[in-house]
Enzyme design. Structure first.
Site, PDB file in Angstrom:
ATOM      1  N   GLY A   1       0.811  -1.213   0.000  1.00 43.17           N
ATOM      2  CA  GLY A   1       0.000   0.000   0.000  1.00 43.17           C
ATOM      3  C   GLY A   1       0.843   1.262   0.000  1.00 43.17           C
ATOM      4  O   GLY A   1       1.979   1.281   0.467  1.00 43.17           O
TER       5      GLY A   1
ATOM      6  N   ARG B   1       0.995  -5.872  -4.823  1.00 41.13           N
ATOM      7  CA  ARG B   1       1.031  -6.730  -3.632  1.00 41.13           C
ATOM      8  C   ARG B   1       1.456  -8.172  -3.946  1.00 41.13           C
ATOM      9  O   ARG B   1       1.274  -9.068  -3.125  1.00 41.13           O
ATOM     10  CB  ARG B   1      -0.338  -6.724  -2.950  1.00 41.13           C
ATOM     11  CG  ARG B   1      -0.720  -5.356  -2.388  1.00 41.13           C
ATOM     12  CD  ARG B   1      -2.001  -5.420  -1.568  1.00 41.13           C
ATOM     13  NE  ARG B   1      -2.378  -4.123  -1.050  1.00 41.13           N
ATOM     14  CZ  ARG B   1      -1.931  -3.595   0.094  1.00 41.13           C
ATOM     15  NH1 ARG B   1      -1.053  -4.270   0.813  1.00 41.13           N
ATOM     16  NH2 ARG B   1      -2.346  -2.418   0.498  1.00 41.13           N
TER      17      ARG B   1
ATOM     18  N   ASP C   1       5.714  -7.552   5.379  1.00 37.72           N
ATOM     19  CA  ASP C   1       5.689  -8.657   4.420  1.00 37.72           C
ATOM     20  C   ASP C   1       6.653  -8.412   3.263  1.00 37.72           C
ATOM     21  O   ASP C   1       7.349  -9.331   2.812  1.00 37.72           O
ATOM     22  CB  ASP C   1       4.275  -8.850   3.870  1.00 37.72           C
ATOM     23  CG  ASP C   1       3.369  -9.595   4.843  1.00 37.72           C
ATOM     24  OD1 ASP C   1       3.891 -10.259   5.749  1.00 37.72           O
ATOM     25  OD2 ASP C   1       2.139  -9.503   4.696  1.00 37.72           O
TER      26      ASP C   1
ATOM     27  N   LYS D   1       8.483   0.906   5.256  1.00 36.48           N
ATOM     28  CA  LYS D   1       7.305   1.682   4.880  1.00 36.48           C
ATOM     29  C   LYS D   1       6.059   1.065   5.490  1.00 36.48           C
ATOM     30  O   LYS D   1       5.864  -0.148   5.415  1.00 36.48           O
ATOM     31  CB  LYS D   1       7.163   1.685   3.361  1.00 36.48           C
ATOM     32  CG  LYS D   1       5.893   2.325   2.830  1.00 36.48           C
ATOM     33  CD  LYS D   1       5.116   1.444   1.854  1.00 36.48           C
ATOM     34  CE  LYS D   1       4.575   0.204   2.444  1.00 36.48           C
ATOM     35  NZ  LYS D   1       3.593  -0.503   1.612  1.00 36.48           N
ATOM     36  N   THR D   2       5.222   1.851   6.107  1.00 38.18           N
ATOM     37  CA  THR D   2       3.837   1.506   6.420  1.00 38.18           C
ATOM     38  C   THR D   2       3.238   2.614   7.268  1.00 38.18           C
ATOM     39  O   THR D   2       3.806   2.993   8.283  1.00 38.18           O
ATOM     40  CB  THR D   2       3.656   0.162   7.155  1.00 38.18           C
ATOM     41  OG1 THR D   2       2.341   0.081   7.699  1.00 38.18           O
ATOM     42  CG2 THR D   2       4.634  -0.014   8.287  1.00 38.18           C
TER      43      THR D   2
ATOM     44  N   ASP E   1       0.746   2.319   9.021  1.00 36.24           N
ATOM     45  CA  ASP E   1       0.229   1.732  10.266  1.00 36.24           C
ATOM     46  C   ASP E   1       1.213   1.848  11.421  1.00 36.24           C
ATOM     47  O   ASP E   1       0.836   1.684  12.579  1.00 36.24           O
ATOM     48  CB  ASP E   1      -0.108   0.255  10.057  1.00 36.24           C
ATOM     49  CG  ASP E   1      -1.353   0.061   9.193  1.00 36.24           C
ATOM     50  OD1 ASP E   1      -2.003   1.072   8.869  1.00 36.24           O
ATOM     51  OD2 ASP E   1      -1.653  -1.080   8.840  1.00 36.24           O
TER      52      ASP E   1
ATOM     53  N   LYS F   1     -24.412  18.646  18.993  1.00 33.40           N
ATOM     54  CA  LYS F   1     -25.554  17.744  18.860  1.00 33.40           C
ATOM     55  C   LYS F   1     -25.212  16.356  18.314  1.00 33.40           C
ATOM     56  O   LYS F   1     -26.093  15.518  18.204  1.00 33.40           O
ATOM     57  CB  LYS F   1     -26.611  18.385  17.970  1.00 33.40           C
ATOM     58  CG  LYS F   1     -26.193  18.631  16.526  1.00 33.40           C
ATOM     59  CD  LYS F   1     -27.356  19.223  15.732  1.00 33.40           C
ATOM     60  CE  LYS F   1     -26.965  19.444  14.267  1.00 33.40           C
ATOM     61  NZ  LYS F   1     -28.087  20.004  13.490  1.00 33.40           N
TER      62      LYS F   1
END
Length: 552
Positions: free
Chosen positions: A81, A145, A176, A202-203, A205, A242
């Site tokens: 990703g 991927r 991965d 890289k990520t 997350d 609200k």
């Protein structure tokens, strides 16, 4: 090509480098540390990685290194990703190669790892690179991927690098993808290839890190992008007074994004998946805790608030995790027959005799649209696609039902209206923050130094990240040091272990000490948009999480 004023200005930004990388290229030497060991399963991993296991840490220091002036042919892959800053990794790698020798060549493998397998390349020139400096996205060469895992795929990859006479391949990816990089490095050595393999962390997350990889790139920008949006919602709900806003955030395997966004915006509630699992908290209990905050705020006249939910929450709730595992197993065992059953009622009937009653009861209790999401097509690993499950809608539905019960019992007298959101793709291709622009450029430049120094099986490392770019420490970490063994697809396979939120670490403890106040009072922060110009304390700051982790 049409470009915005900001994009044009970002092209001209000169990323900052660690002091060791900003001088003469021939003055960068390599200092080897102690040999390393994997996280666990060491004897098993030594067998798998006969040629690359146990390599030492590498730090770049001042000294003479004639190897850096060589002509090199290198390939680069964007894998998985998107994450802000990927283009700067490639730019840093390109600039290092050209500074080392102007005739060095950088190939981009198109479409991710499949580009290596199928020899689909683009020669990256200065004209191409200059169009992508300091910009978001992975569109310079595309990503993919594909996993390189079959004998045929490894053999094809080897054939590609031989045809191109390639000195090295750089794999820019997550856990991965970098596991794949480690396996490629081992395969090339075992088969007598000169081609080295270097990874880059890289990520968005934030779950690819350890003591030597302090942060994965893209996390900083993504969190700042999400926090701007959350801050806007905080301001809106504090104005309208609200709505309760339930916001799902990216982070399937770990809650780093949710935790960082909580620091930046101070929502009323932020769920941490790792804590839910550690405490064995049921979904019912989570709902009860949210309702308790809603009721207390309503008693003060505050019928509004903000709740942050990690996208992977359902896989950490014990009863839901068990149900998901049993669904995955049942569907994987009879994948073709199940795929032929398309109606939800028929799918439920099909599953009734194939999963335990306890899990079937939970599945039956879910709203039909949510139940259907648990039964959608599986990912390549055979697992439910958690990002497609509307966890925020599941939670808010249960909250609404429980509040109605509390109102009947006289335990709640407020008015409950809500909005739901999912912030995911909004952060993956944002223009990188100055921090990520600098960090990524340094990672790419470090990858060049590792290659030119003749190293393979390493991931590019830049640490001391809270000290300002000039004081960053560059080097490399052996990929096997980050390895563990997991059971996947019926076999034991090497994997880089994901870094989860540490419940004993300073970031989580700091959050836990403050959330009780946030739950009852309105303490919102409004971080605003990412800043690119101005004083360093405004423009170049790393995440709050990283600062807390590095506090002495």
């Amino acid at each position: 090509m049409n470009i915005s004023a900001l994009q044009k200005a970002r092209y001209a930004y000169n990323p900052k480098l660690p002091k060791i990388l900003s001088g003469k290229i021939e003055d960068i030497s390599v200092e080897l540390g102690s040999p390393t060991e994997s996280i666990s399963n060491r004897s098993e991993l030594r067998v798998i990685f006969k040629n690359t296991y146990g390599k030492p840490y590498v730090t770049f220091v001042k000294g003479k290194n004639g190897k850096l002036k060589r002509k090199l042919i290198v390939g680069v892959i964007l894998s998985g990703g998107q994450a802000p800053g990927g283009h700067n990794v490639i730019a840093g790698l390109f600039d290092g190669l050209k500074k080392g020798h102007p005739e060095s060549v950088l190939y981009g493998f198109r479409g991710g790892p499949s580009g290596l397998i199928n020899n689909k390349t683009l020669i990256l020139t200065s004209e191409i690179i200059d169009e992508y400096r300091n910009t978001g996205g992975f569109d310079i060469i595309g990503s993919g991927r594909t996993k390189i895992e079959t004998p045929e795929q490894f053999a094809s990859s080897l054939e590609t690098v031989k045809k191109l006479n390639m000195d090295a391949v750089v794999v820019i990816g997550g856990d991965d993808s970098n596991t794949n990089a480690a396996l490629l490095a081992e395969y090339f050595l075992a088969n007598g290839s000169k081609t080295q393999v270097i990874g880059c962390p890289k990520t968005i997350d934030g779950d690819l890190k350890n003591d030597h990889i302090e942060a994965s790139f893209g996390f900083d920008t993504a969190c700042k992008t999400y926090s701007e949006l959350i801050g806007n919602i905080c301001r809106d709900t504090n104005s309208a007074k609200k709505y309760w806003h339930f916001i799902k955030l990216m982070g399937r395997a770990a809650s780093h994004i949710a935790l960082e966004c909580a620091f930046q915006t101070q929502p009323n509630i932020c769920l941490i998946s790792e804590e839910v699992e550690a405490q064995g908290t049921s979904l019912e209990k989570i709902v009860e805790q949210i309702c308790e905050s809603i009721a207390k705020r309503a008693a003060n006249g505050d019928n509004f608030g903000v709740v942050l939910i990690p996208e992977g929450l359902v896989e950490f709730v014990p009863e839901m995790k068990k149900m998901i595992e049993e669904l995955n197993d049942a569907i994987a065992a009879e994948e073709k027959p199940f795929s032929e059953v398309t109606n939800l009622i028929d799918q439920m009937y099909w599953l009734s005799s194939r999963i335990p009653e306890s899990s079937y009861i939970i599945l039956q209790s879910l709203p039909p649209e949510i139940a259907r999401q648990f039964l959608m097509d599986r990912d390549p690993h055979g697992n439910v696609q958690v990002s497609r499950i509307d966890t925020e809608k599941l939670v808010v539905g249960m909250v609404e039902k429980r509040l109605a019960e509390m109102k009947v019992g006289g335990h709640y007298s407020g008015v409950f209206s809500y909005q739901t959101h999912f912030f995911g793709y909004e952060g993956r291709c944002a223009i990188p923050s100055n921090f990520d622009a600098d960090y990524c450029y340094s990672l790419g430049y470090s990858a060049f130094v590792l290659i030119a120094s003749g190293l393979t099986g390493y991931i590019s490392s830049v640490k001391n990240l809270t000290a300002g770019a000039e004081n960053w420490i560059a080097g490399g970490v052996p990929l096997t040091m980050m390895m563990d063994i997991e059971h996947r697809h019926g076999a034991r396979k090497p994997v880089i272990k994901k870094a989860l939120v540490n419940l004993n670490g300073k970031p989580f403890k700091t959050f836990a000490a403050k959330r009780g106040i946030w739950a009852q009072q309105t303490c919102f922060l409004f971080p605003g948009a990412i800043q690119y110009y101005g004083p360093s304390e405004v423009c170049d700051q790393p995440t709050i999480t990283l600062k807390l982790e590095n506090e002495k």
